[in-house]
Design a protein around this motif. Structure first.
Motif, PDB file in Angstrom:
ATOM      1  N   LEU A  82       0.818  -1.210   0.000  1.00 12.80           N
ATOM      2  CA  LEU A  82       0.000   0.000   0.000  1.00 12.80           C
ATOM      3  C   LEU A  82       0.855   1.263   0.000  1.00 12.80           C
ATOM      4  CD1 LEU A  82      -2.759  -1.134   2.507  1.00 12.80           C
ATOM      5  CD2 LEU A  82      -3.057  -0.677   0.049  1.00 12.80           C
ATOM      6  N   GLU A  83       1.926   1.274   0.784  1.00 11.02           N
ATOM      7  CA  GLU A  83       2.812   2.447   0.843  1.00 11.02           C
ATOM      8  C   GLU A  83       3.406   2.784  -0.517  1.00 11.02           C
ATOM      9  OE1 GLU A  83       5.798   1.533   3.756  1.00 11.02           O
ATOM     10  OE2 GLU A  83       4.459   1.960   5.441  1.00 11.02           O
ATOM     11  N   HIS A  84       3.681   1.755  -1.297  1.00 16.01           N
ATOM     12  CA  HIS A  84       4.311   1.980  -2.605  1.00 16.01           C
ATOM     13  C   HIS A  84       3.305   1.898  -3.756  1.00 16.01           C
ATOM     14  CE1 HIS A  84       8.327   2.351  -1.037  1.00 16.01           C
ATOM     15  NE2 HIS A  84       8.109   1.303  -0.275  1.00 16.01           N
ATOM     16  N   LYS A  85       2.003   1.855  -3.404  1.00 16.89           N
ATOM     17  CA  LYS A  85       0.920   1.893  -4.387  1.00 16.89           C
ATOM     18  C   LYS A  85       0.968   0.733  -5.386  1.00 16.89           C
ATOM     19  CE  LYS A  85       0.293   6.868  -3.981  1.00 16.89           C
ATOM     20  NZ  LYS A  85       1.241   7.311  -3.035  1.00 16.89           N
ATOM     21  N   ALA A  86       1.105  -0.464  -4.868  1.00 12.60           N
ATOM     22  CA  ALA A  86       1.066  -1.656  -5.717  1.00 12.60           C
ATOM     23  C   ALA A  86      -0.308  -1.770  -6.369  1.00 12.60           C
ATOM     24  CB  ALA A  86       1.365  -2.911  -4.896  1.00 12.60           C
ATOM     25  N   LYS A  87      -0.345  -2.357  -7.574  1.00 15.65           N
ATOM     26  CA  LYS A  87      -1.606  -2.527  -8.298  1.00 15.65           C
ATOM     27  C   LYS A  87      -2.478  -3.591  -7.651  1.00 15.65           C
ATOM     28  CE  LYS A  87      -1.412  -2.631 -12.795  1.00 15.65           C
ATOM     29  NZ  LYS A  87      -0.988  -2.879 -14.186  1.00 15.65           N
ATOM     30  N   SER A  88      -1.860  -4.591  -7.032  1.00 16.95           N
ATOM     31  CA  SER A  88      -2.591  -5.651  -6.340  1.00 16.95           C
ATOM     32  C   SER A  88      -1.677  -6.229  -5.267  1.00 16.95           C
ATOM     33  CB  SER A  88      -3.033  -6.741  -7.321  1.00 16.95           C
ATOM     34  OG  SER A  88      -1.913  -7.347  -7.898  1.00 16.95           O
ATOM     35  N   PHE A  89      -2.254  -7.099  -4.449  1.00 21.24           N
ATOM     36  CA  PHE A  89      -1.491  -7.693  -3.354  1.00 21.24           C
ATOM     37  C   PHE A  89      -1.600  -9.204  -3.430  1.00 21.24           C
ATOM     38  CE2 PHE A  89      -1.586  -9.504   0.964  1.00 21.24           C
ATOM     39  CZ  PHE A  89      -0.303  -9.195   1.357  1.00 21.24           C
ATOM     40  N   CYS A  90      -0.467  -9.875  -3.401  1.00 13.40           N
ATOM     41  CA  CYS A  90      -0.426 -11.331  -3.384  1.00 13.40           C
ATOM     42  C   CYS A  90       0.738 -11.745  -2.493  1.00 13.40           C
ATOM     43  CB  CYS A  90      -0.236 -11.860  -4.806  1.00 13.40           C
ATOM     44  SG  CYS A  90      -0.563 -13.604  -4.937  1.00 13.40           S
ATOM     45  N   CYS A  91       0.506 -12.684  -1.607  1.00 15.34           N
ATOM     46  CA  CYS A  91       1.521 -13.067  -0.632  1.00 15.34           C
ATOM     47  C   CYS A  91       1.710 -14.588  -0.653  1.00 15.34           C
ATOM     48  CB  CYS A  91       1.056 -12.610   0.748  1.00 15.34           C
ATOM     49  SG  CYS A  91       2.262 -12.802   2.042  1.00 15.34           S
ATOM     50  N   PRO A  92       2.943 -15.067  -0.884  1.00 18.66           N
ATOM     51  CA  PRO A  92       3.169 -16.517  -0.892  1.00 18.66           C
ATOM     52  C   PRO A  92       2.987 -17.105   0.499  1.00 18.66           C
ATOM     53  CG  PRO A  92       5.261 -15.354  -0.983  1.00 18.66           C
ATOM     54  CD  PRO A  92       4.180 -14.314  -1.068  1.00 18.66           C
ATOM     55  N   LEU A  93       2.583 -18.369   0.560  1.00 14.57           N
ATOM     56  CA  LEU A  93       2.260 -18.995   1.843  1.00 14.57           C
ATOM     57  C   LEU A  93       3.208 -20.108   2.272  1.00 14.57           C
ATOM     58  CD1 LEU A  93      -1.598 -19.239   1.315  1.00 14.57           C
ATOM     59  CD2 LEU A  93      -0.296 -17.441   2.495  1.00 14.57           C
ATOM     60  N   ARG A  94       4.034 -20.604   1.355  1.00 18.57           N
ATOM     61  CA  ARG A  94       4.937 -21.707   1.685  1.00 18.57           C
ATOM     62  C   ARG A  94       6.381 -21.319   1.431  1.00 18.57           C
ATOM     63  NH1 ARG A  94       1.009 -23.039  -1.022  1.00 18.57           N
ATOM     64  NH2 ARG A  94      -0.696 -24.343  -0.387  1.00 18.57           N
ATOM     65  N   LYS A  95       7.254 -21.807   2.272  1.00 12.97           N
ATOM     66  CA  LYS A  95       8.685 -21.527   2.164  1.00 12.97           C
ATOM     67  C   LYS A  95       9.176 -21.826   0.744  1.00 12.97           C
ATOM     68  CE  LYS A  95      13.097 -22.735   4.248  1.00 12.97           C
ATOM     69  NZ  LYS A  95      13.752 -23.504   5.300  1.00 12.97           N
ATOM     70  N   GLY A  96       9.915 -20.870   0.190  1.00 11.33           N
ATOM     71  CA  GLY A  96      10.481 -21.022  -1.142  1.00 11.33           C
ATOM     72  C   GLY A  96       9.625 -20.453  -2.260  1.00 11.33           C
ATOM     73  N   GLU A  97       8.354 -20.151  -1.976  1.00 14.57           N
ATOM     74  CA  GLU A  97       7.480 -19.583  -3.002  1.00 14.57           C
ATOM     75  C   GLU A  97       7.694 -18.084  -3.112  1.00 14.57           C
ATOM     76  OE1 GLU A  97       3.688 -22.630  -2.776  1.00 14.57           O
ATOM     77  OE2 GLU A  97       3.501 -20.668  -1.823  1.00 14.57           O
ATOM     78  N   ARG A  98       7.453 -17.563  -4.320  1.00 15.50           N
ATOM     79  CA  ARG A  98       7.567 -16.118  -4.569  1.00 15.50           C
ATOM     80  C   ARG A  98       6.327 -15.624  -5.293  1.00 15.50           C
ATOM     81  NH1 ARG A  98      13.804 -15.042  -6.615  1.00 15.50           N
ATOM     82  NH2 ARG A  98      14.785 -15.740  -4.693  1.00 15.50           N
ATOM     83  N   GLU A  99       5.924 -14.412  -4.976  1.00 10.45           N
ATOM     84  CA  GLU A  99       4.845 -13.717  -5.674  1.00 10.45           C
ATOM     85  C   GLU A  99       5.358 -12.324  -6.043  1.00 10.45           C
ATOM     86  OE1 GLU A  99       2.073 -14.928  -6.700  1.00 10.45           O
ATOM     87  OE2 GLU A  99       1.991 -16.790  -5.544  1.00 10.45           O
ATOM     88  N   ILE A 100       4.657 -11.683  -6.970  1.00 12.86           N
ATOM     89  CA  ILE A 100       5.103 -10.387  -7.472  1.00 12.86           C
ATOM     90  C   ILE A 100       4.137  -9.283  -7.073  1.00 12.86           C
ATOM     91  CG2 ILE A 100       5.445  -9.029  -9.582  1.00 12.86           C
ATOM     92  CD1 ILE A 100       6.563 -11.454 -10.877  1.00 12.86           C
ATOM     93  N   LEU A 101       4.701  -8.137  -6.660  1.00 13.45           N
ATOM     94  CA  LEU A 101       3.941  -6.904  -6.493  1.00 13.45           C
ATOM     95  C   LEU A 101       4.275  -6.041  -7.705  1.00 13.45           C
ATOM     96  CD1 LEU A 101       4.604  -6.017  -2.731  1.00 13.45           C
ATOM     97  CD2 LEU A 101       2.689  -7.292  -3.709  1.00 13.45           C
ATOM     98  N   ARG A 102       3.246  -5.671  -8.458  1.00 14.13           N
ATOM     99  CA  ARG A 102       3.418  -4.834  -9.651  1.00 14.13           C
ATOM    100  C   ARG A 102       2.949  -3.418  -9.351  1.00 14.13           C
ATOM    101  NH1 ARG A 102       3.500  -8.610 -14.167  1.00 14.13           N
ATOM    102  NH2 ARG A 102       2.912 -10.654 -13.360  1.00 14.13           N
ATOM    103  N   PHE A 103       3.546  -2.479 -10.054  1.00  9.37           N
ATOM    104  CA  PHE A 103       3.229  -1.065  -9.882  1.00  9.37           C
ATOM    105  C   PHE A 103       2.906  -0.472 -11.250  1.00  9.37           C
ATOM    106  CE2 PHE A 103       6.150  -2.684  -6.801  1.00  9.37           C
ATOM    107  CZ  PHE A 103       5.576  -2.321  -5.596  1.00  9.37           C
ATOM    108  N   GLU A 104       2.250   0.666 -11.288  1.00  8.81           N
ATOM    109  CA  GLU A 104       1.922   1.308 -12.567  1.00  8.81           C
ATOM    110  C   GLU A 104       3.178   1.529 -13.406  1.00  8.81           C
ATOM    111  OE1 GLU A 104      -1.009   1.889 -13.935  1.00  8.81           O
ATOM    112  OE2 GLU A 104      -2.083   1.145 -12.188  1.00  8.81           O
ATOM    113  N   THR A 105       4.300   1.751 -12.768  1.00 13.09           N
ATOM    114  CA  THR A 105       5.548   2.049 -13.475  1.00 13.09           C
ATOM    115  C   THR A 105       6.386   0.813 -13.790  1.00 13.09           C
ATOM    116  OG1 THR A 105       6.595   2.419 -11.333  1.00 13.09           O
ATOM    117  CG2 THR A 105       5.715   4.360 -12.468  1.00 13.09           C
ATOM    118  N   SER A 106       5.965  -0.368 -13.311  1.00 14.66           N
ATOM    119  CA  SER A 106       6.758  -1.585 -13.508  1.00 14.66           C
ATOM    120  C   SER A 106       6.930  -1.892 -14.989  1.00 14.66           C
ATOM    121  CB  SER A 106       6.099  -2.783 -12.818  1.00 14.66           C
ATOM    122  OG  SER A 106       6.092  -2.612 -11.423  1.00 14.66           O
ATOM    123  N   LYS A 107       8.159  -2.199 -15.371  1.00 17.12           N
ATOM    124  CA  LYS A 107       8.486  -2.555 -16.753  1.00 17.12           C
ATOM    125  C   LYS A 107       8.956  -4.010 -16.757  1.00 17.12           C
ATOM    126  CE  LYS A 107       9.817   2.177 -17.719  1.00 17.12           C
ATOM    127  NZ  LYS A 107      10.937   3.096 -17.876  1.00 17.12           N
TER     128      LYS A 107
END
Length: 128
Positions: A82-107
């Protein structure tokens, strides 16, 4: 976790990185468990940027200690999003998993999964 040397980014530089096209990978480094009305685990933040034909990654660190900033609750990760104005929020739940936070400026290149990492992959040490 074993110690590995990685590029780092300080909190003060994250905003500029995002404005320059970066996105954030949230990596779960300890499985999530329910704790009352919250969920606890351990997550680190990896700031990613496309450069030189690959993905440059830098670990978000605590300023003085140069240790990865470890978030202990999903709410902490959401606050960062929220502080960095992500377009959406997704949080991984298991060790070793990764999710992405995207922003309007993300390339993020369409083929970013196929691009070489300019940083070693795998679990990140939270000890220095």
């Amino acid at each position: 976790m074993k110690d590995i040397k990685l590029p780092v980014i300080l909190a003060a530089s994250i905003k500029a990185a995002i404005e320059g096209g970066a996105w954030i990978e949230v990596e779960c480094v300890a499985d999530v468990v329910s704790s009352g009305n919250t969920h606890r685990g351990e997550w680190i933040i990896i700031v990613c940027n496309y450069q030189d034909g690959g993905i440059a990654r830098a670990i978000y660190v605590i300023n003085r200690q140069l240790r990865p900033r470890v978030f202990k609750t999903a709410a902490g990760i959401m606050t960062l999003a929220l502080e960095h104005k992500a377009k959406s929020f997704c949080c991984p739940l298991r060790k070793g998993e990764r999710e992405i936070l995207r922003f309007e400026t993300s390339k993020i290149p369409d083929n970013w999964h196929d691009l070489p990492s300019l940083m070693p992959k795998g679990p990140i040490s939270n000890s220095h």
